[in-house]
Scaffold this motif. Structure first.
Motif, short mmCIF file in Angstrom:
data_model
loop_
_atom_site.label_atom_id
_atom_site.label_comp_id
_atom_site.label_asym_id
_atom_site.label_seq_id
_atom_site.Cartn_x
_atom_site.Cartn_y
_atom_site.Cartn_z
N GLY A 19 -2.05 57.00 66.83
CA GLY A 19 -2.26 56.81 65.18
C GLY A 19 -3.33 57.65 64.84
O GLY A 19 -4.22 58.04 65.54
N GLY A 20 -3.52 57.94 63.48
CA GLY A 20 -4.63 58.60 62.78
C GLY A 20 -6.02 58.19 63.08
O GLY A 20 -6.95 58.65 63.90
N VAL A 21 -6.13 56.74 63.06
CA VAL A 21 -7.63 56.24 63.43
C VAL A 21 -7.54 56.03 64.57
O VAL A 21 -8.72 56.18 65.38
N VAL A 199 -7.90 55.56 54.60
CA VAL A 199 -8.13 56.68 55.35
C VAL A 199 -6.82 57.66 55.18
O VAL A 199 -5.83 57.33 54.91
N ASP A 200 -7.28 58.77 55.29
CA ASP A 200 -6.02 59.95 54.87
C ASP A 200 -5.41 60.10 56.24
O ASP A 200 -5.48 61.04 57.04
N THR A 201 -4.50 59.29 56.35
CA THR A 201 -3.52 59.19 57.24
C THR A 201 -2.17 59.08 56.72
O THR A 201 -1.86 58.87 55.66
N ALA A 202 -0.97 58.97 57.84
CA ALA A 202 0.46 58.95 57.31
C ALA A 202 0.67 57.56 56.79
O ALA A 202 1.61 57.49 55.78
N THR A 218 -11.72 60.77 56.13
CA THR A 218 -11.14 61.40 57.03
C THR A 218 -11.09 60.20 58.46
O THR A 218 -11.63 59.49 58.37
N PRO A 219 -9.72 60.32 59.27
CA PRO A 219 -9.81 59.56 60.53
C PRO A 219 -11.17 59.72 61.45
O PRO A 219 -11.72 58.58 61.75
#
Length: 251
Positions: A19-21, A199-202, A218-219
């Protein structure tokens, strides 16, 4: 002459490293000399685990948080590598092709609620069940699961998002309960829930309205903040719920 006593390798484990984070956490930990190896658990191998510069420091193990057999096998392999001093559970779901946050109680349904509870609460609890016994008994360790501020009952002023809120509240209770039991055999062990910020993720992408850009992390920024919180946790933090800046969040 006595044989030298070997010290188990000091590991950091990231559950949900695709995942992003989760990926940002794993990549940040690779640069941290406090850990001998970083073990990434996910269903699919993240691309960064195959990068030449990560070889030797990053170990990927296939695992699904809802498949106990895969978690048991992952735990067995981690135990052969060393002792986890840090376990980060960075899994979670807010939406997919079958799931969307509820704006009103009229949209509640059993299938969606069951799915979001499985992924957001049951899965992390099962991961903790298999990984916490691997932590050292006589040294500090931390298990931190990514929760969300909207899982706070005391902070809920807007309503909506029933399943996501309730599943994260359930995760918080599971982590708090695990912290109590874990401390009985690991007096230096800490279990906490952490809010990573928006957080800027999906996960957040469909809900990023106008004006959110300045509030989005951001992540990489979120990961750095979370790791700073983890590094600053003291014994009294056990069982707590903290934001990305270290501030306590009400239950």
């Amino acid at each position: 002459m006595d044989e030298p006593v070997s010290t188990p390798a000091r590991l950091a484990v990231v559950v949900g490293g695709s995942g992003g984070v989760g990926g940002a956490l794993a990549r940040a930990l690779v640069e941290n000399p406090a850990y001998d190896q970083i073990v990434v658990l996910s269903r699919q191998r993240p691309a960064y685990c195959s990068a030449p510069e990560s070889q030797g420091r990053l170990v990927w193990i296939a695992a699904d948080i809802l498949d106990e057999d895969s978690l048991a096998e992952a735990a067995r392999r981690i135990g052969l590598l060393g002792a986890p001093a840090l376990i980060l559970i960075a899994t979670g779901i807010l939406h997919d092709e079958r799931l969307t946050p509820e704006k009103t109680m009229r949209t509640l349904n059993a299938e969606a609620l069951s799915r979001i509870f499985l992924v957001n609460a049951v899965g992390p609890a099962l991961a903790a069940k298999h990984l916490l016994p691997l932590t050292p008994r006589d040294q500090p360790s931390v298990l931190a699961a990514l929760s969300a501020r909207v899982g706070s009952i005391g902070d809920n002023q807007l309503g909506g998002w029933y399943g996501y809120r309730a599943s994260k509240a359930a995760l918080n209770m599971l982590i708090h309960t695990l912290a109590i039991e874990h401390r009985r055999t690991r007096p230096l062990g800490i279990c906490v829930a952490l809010h990573p910020g928006t957080v800027d993720t999906a996960l957040s992408a469909p809900f990023q309205g106008p004006g959110m850009a300045q509030r989005l992390f951001t992540p990489e920024r979120s990961a750095a903040a979370l790791l700073a919180v983890v590094d600053g946790l003291g014994p009294d933090a056990n069982g707590g719920f903290y934001a990305w800046d270290g501030a306590p969040i009400p239950w």
